[in-house]
Structures are given as structure tokens and as C-alpha cells.
Design a protein around this motif. Structure first.
Motif, PDB file in Angstrom:
ATOM      1  N   ASN A  55      -4.537   4.575  -4.785  1.00  0.00           N
ATOM      2  CA  ASN A  55      -3.098   4.911  -4.500  1.00  0.00           C
ATOM      3  C   ASN A  55      -2.728   4.073  -3.533  1.00  0.00           C
ATOM      4  N   PRO A  56      -1.265   3.638  -3.775  1.00  0.00           N
ATOM      5  CA  PRO A  56      -0.672   2.802  -2.833  1.00  0.00           C
ATOM      6  C   PRO A  56      -0.592   3.278  -1.250  1.00  0.00           C
ATOM      7  N   CYS A  57      -0.579   2.262  -0.360  1.00  0.00           N
ATOM      8  CA  CYS A  57      -0.373   2.721   1.219  1.00  0.00           C
ATOM      9  C   CYS A  57       0.975   3.312   1.488  1.00  0.00           C
ATOM     10  N   CYS A  58       1.865   2.863   0.881  1.00  0.00           N
ATOM     11  CA  CYS A  58       3.327   3.133   1.060  1.00  0.00           C
ATOM     12  C   CYS A  58       3.799   4.002   0.090  1.00  0.00           C
ATOM     13  N   GLY A 109       7.927  -0.102  -5.883  1.00  0.00           N
ATOM     14  CA  GLY A 109       8.142  -0.407  -4.631  1.00  0.00           C
ATOM     15  C   GLY A 109       8.168   0.434  -3.710  1.00  0.00           C
ATOM     16  N   CYS A 110       8.039   0.293  -2.572  1.00  0.00           N
ATOM     17  CA  CYS A 110       8.138   1.146  -1.351  1.00  0.00           C
ATOM     18  C   CYS A 110       9.696   1.923  -1.190  1.00  0.00           C
ATOM     19  N   ALA A 145       4.413   4.280   5.956  1.00  0.00           N
ATOM     20  CA  ALA A 145       3.252   3.876   5.282  1.00  0.00           C
ATOM     21  C   ALA A 145       1.934   4.403   5.833  1.00  0.00           C
ATOM     22  N   CYS A 146       1.082   4.400   5.221  1.00  0.00           N
ATOM     23  CA  CYS A 146      -0.411   4.895   5.807  1.00  0.00           C
ATOM     24  C   CYS A 146      -0.875   4.297   7.031  1.00  0.00           C
ATOM     25  N   PRO A 147      -1.421   4.782   8.096  1.00  0.00           N
ATOM     26  CA  PRO A 147      -1.574   4.381   9.331  1.00  0.00           C
ATOM     27  C   PRO A 147      -2.631   2.935   9.369  1.00  0.00           C
ATOM     28  N   HIS A 148      -3.508   2.962   8.155  1.00  0.00           N
ATOM     29  CA  HIS A 148      -4.500   2.081   8.144  1.00  0.00           C
ATOM     30  C   HIS A 148      -4.390   1.427   6.724  1.00  0.00           C
ATOM     31  N   TRP A 154      -0.891  -2.021  -1.575  1.00  0.00           N
ATOM     32  CA  TRP A 154       0.190  -1.830  -0.632  1.00  0.00           C
ATOM     33  C   TRP A 154       1.062  -0.897  -1.350  1.00  0.00           C
ATOM     34  N   ASP A 155       1.783  -1.217  -2.557  1.00  0.00           N
ATOM     35  CA  ASP A 155       2.776  -0.535  -2.993  1.00  0.00           C
ATOM     36  C   ASP A 155       2.244  -0.251  -4.591  1.00  0.00           C
ATOM     37  N   GLY A 156       3.032   0.154  -5.367  1.00  0.00           N
ATOM     38  CA  GLY A 156       2.587   0.566  -6.796  1.00  0.00           C
ATOM     39  C   GLY A 156       2.113  -0.685  -7.773  1.00  0.00           C
ATOM     40  N   VAL A 157       2.206  -2.063  -7.155  1.00  0.00           N
ATOM     41  CA  VAL A 157       2.039  -3.100  -7.823  1.00  0.00           C
ATOM     42  C   VAL A 157       0.968  -4.047  -7.031  1.00  0.00           C
ATOM     43  N   HIS A 158       1.543  -4.504  -5.710  1.00  0.00           N
ATOM     44  CA  HIS A 158       1.027  -5.361  -5.060  1.00  0.00           C
ATOM     45  C   HIS A 158       0.112  -4.980  -3.942  1.00  0.00           C
TER      46      HIS A 158
END
Length: 312
Positions: free
Chosen positions: A246-249, A258-259, A267-270, A277-281
């Protein structure tokens, strides 16, 4: 449309949101740090070459092929990026050197870091009906098309003075959230998509070997990103991750890449616990792992790591 100049992008970066599609630094940023250099500024936002410490020509959503990413707005494909580099070499750099030989020496010692090609699949080959590429090319012939175009641009860079080039493999695109959500609701890696990038990577490795054998004095380094990324997703605890799916944001529901830039959406705290990070990166933590592995590792970047390349 492909922009990352808003929060939560850059939430862990000293400069905040800058267009980097992650929470902090990228692989190129870490490599610059390891070499004792400042972060390379974007060419199109720079005010001349005040310091000869590097430039960034990267362009979001674009790729090797000129048509890749055009549905998201104007971006610079690889040929256009090399065009701008050519302008720098011919019009800007000579002002800083006493002779052509000094300039050639400077360029021959410079390290060129290139990571490109994923968008040619994500924003082109797999993007139906906006593109019909997948109906015109088999996976093998499409990889040949990409690698052939890539080879032409590498030869242009060589003619312009580049001698030390690091090229990153494509990662397993069948495992990124934007694809697993669209094509596989279970969230598991889609091996059919992964085979596309494996086909590209195989041809890429051969092309780099061929260029190094024919271009005198050239050094082409291949960063073997695929296996490291795939292993981390399958064995997250081995790399210190708790979530590699899962993406963080938060991302858009209809186009999960994209976020989401919305008040109260955090975004997630950790992020260091996440691979994506997002759906791709990827997160900064992943980029740091990749950078350190290529800089002083013994097997990730071949046939030499960046430390050895710099001393070459």
C-alpha cells in the motif's frame, strides 16, 4: 497533470515539495551526497551555471518515446532532455573552461545517472485506449523499440563528451499499487506485467555491453534494480519494511497514482516502513537503499559500483 510540488510530497525533505515524487530524497540526491556534491538543480529552473556541480534534466511522466505521457500534459522525453544537455555543452559550459580539452576532461569525469523507461509502459504500452501501442508491438518488439531509441541517445551523450553512465533497470511494474489496484484486486504482483520489464532489462543489459565494447573509453554501469525491488516486496522484513503493498499517502481512487492534495489528508506517520510512497513511486528509504547499494556495493551495480566508476 504530473506534478509533485505540493504536500505531502517532500514532507521529509529539507526543501519541502520540489517536484520530487517521494517524501524526501531520491537516488540521485543520495549519490550526490556520497560524492560531496549539492543536489543537482533542475535545468529549466536554474539561472545559468554558477557552479559546475551537476544539472537535473528529468521530466515527470515522460519516457524514452516522444509520445509517452503526452496525455498528462507537456513533458520532456529523453531526446529533448539530451537536446537541453547539448545546449549546455555547446553554449554554457565553454564559458567556464580555458580550452576545449579542459571541457572534454570535465565531461569525461562526470557521472551521468539515468533512470527511464517505466513510463513507456505505465503511461503508454498499458494505457488503453489512449494508446494503441500494445496492439502494434509484441512485448519483445516493444522492448526492442525502447532499447534501440535509448541506445541512440546514449551514443549522442557519448558524442557530447559523456564517458561514465549509470543506467537503472526497470523495476517490477506488476507490483506497483497503481497497477495491482487496476488489474488485480487482491493486491498481489501481476507476473505478466513483470515479464514486460524483464524483457526490457534483458535487452538493456546486452545493449550496454555492446556500447561499451564499441565506444572507446566509455563506462556503462547497469544498476540491477529489478531483483532488489522484487525481493523487498516479497520479503519486506528482510529490508526493514512492514508494508510493501500500500502507498504511504492517500491516492486518487480512479487513478491511484499521485497523492491526494486535500486538507486533512495526511500521509502515513512512518513512511520509512513503506516501500511505496504513492501509487507508483518509492519512499526515500528505498531510494537510499538503492543509492548505497550502487555506490559501494559489490553486486547491485555491474560491472563496477559508482565509487569504482569515479576512480576509473
Amino acid at each position: 497533470m504530473a506534478k509533485a510540488n505540493y504536500e505531502p510530497y517532500g514532507m521529509n525533505f529539507i526543501k519541502g515539495p520540489t517536484g520530487r515524487f517521494t517524501n524526501g530524497r531520491t537516488t540521485a540526491d543520495f549519490i550526490a551526497e556520497y560524492l560531496g556534491l549539492p543536489y543537482a538543480p533542475p535545468y529549466m529552473g536554474s539561472q545559468g551555471l554558477e557552479q559546475l556541480t551537476g544539472l537535473n534534466f528529468a521530466s515527470a511522466s515522460c519516457g524514452i518515446l516522444p509520445e509517452t505521457g503526452y496525455n498528462l500534459g507537456k513533458c520532456l522525453n529523453l531526446a529533448e532532455q539530451v537536446d537541453y544537455f547539448e545546449r549546455v555543452v555547446q553554449q554554457e559550459l565553454p564559458k567556464h573552461f580555458q580550452s576545449p580539452d579542459e571541457l572534454s576532461n570535465y565531461l569525461s569525469k562526470s557521472v551521468f545517472i539515468i533512470s527511464i523507461g517505466s513510463n513507456d509502459y505505465i503511461n503508454n504500452y498499458l494505457h488503453v485506449p489512449q494508446y494503441n501501442t500494445s496492439t502494434r508491438y509484441t512485448p519483445d518488439s516493444f522492448a526492442q523499440l525502447l532499447v534501440g531509441n535509448l541506445s541512440q541517445q546514449f551514443q549522442r551523450l557519448y558524442q557530447l563528451g559523456a564517458r561514465k553512465l549509470v543506467m537503472f533497470e526497470l523495476g517490477p511494474i506488476g507490483c506497483i499499487p497503481s497497477n495491482t489496484r487496476l488489474y488485480n484486486p487482491t493486491g498481489r504482483c501481476i507476473e505478466q506485467l513483470n515479464r514486460l520489464t524483464l524483457t526490457f532489462n534483458t535487452q538493456l543489459a546486452q545493449m550496454l555491453r555492446n556500447l561499451e565494447s564499441t565506444l572507446q573509453g566509455s563506462n556503462f554501469v547497469l544498476a540491477q534494480s529489478y531483483q532488489l525491488a522484487y525481493d523487498a516486496m516479497i520479503n519486506p522484513s528482510k529490508y526493514g519494511f512492514s508494508d510493501t503493498t500500500n502507498p504511504c499517502c492517500a491516492t486518487w481512487f480512479n487513478v491511484p497514482s499521485g497523492c491526494v492534495p486535500a486538507p486533512g489528508v495526511q500521509a502515513c506517520p512512518h513512511p520509512e516502513d513503506h516501500f511505496f510512497w504513492d501509487g507508483v513511486h518509492l519512499t526515500e528509504t528505498v531510494y537510499e537503499t538503492v543509492a548505497s547499494s550502487c555506490f559501494n556495493g559489490s553486486s547491485f551495480c555491474v560491472p563496477k559500483n559508482i565509487q569504482e566508476l569515479v576512480l576509473q
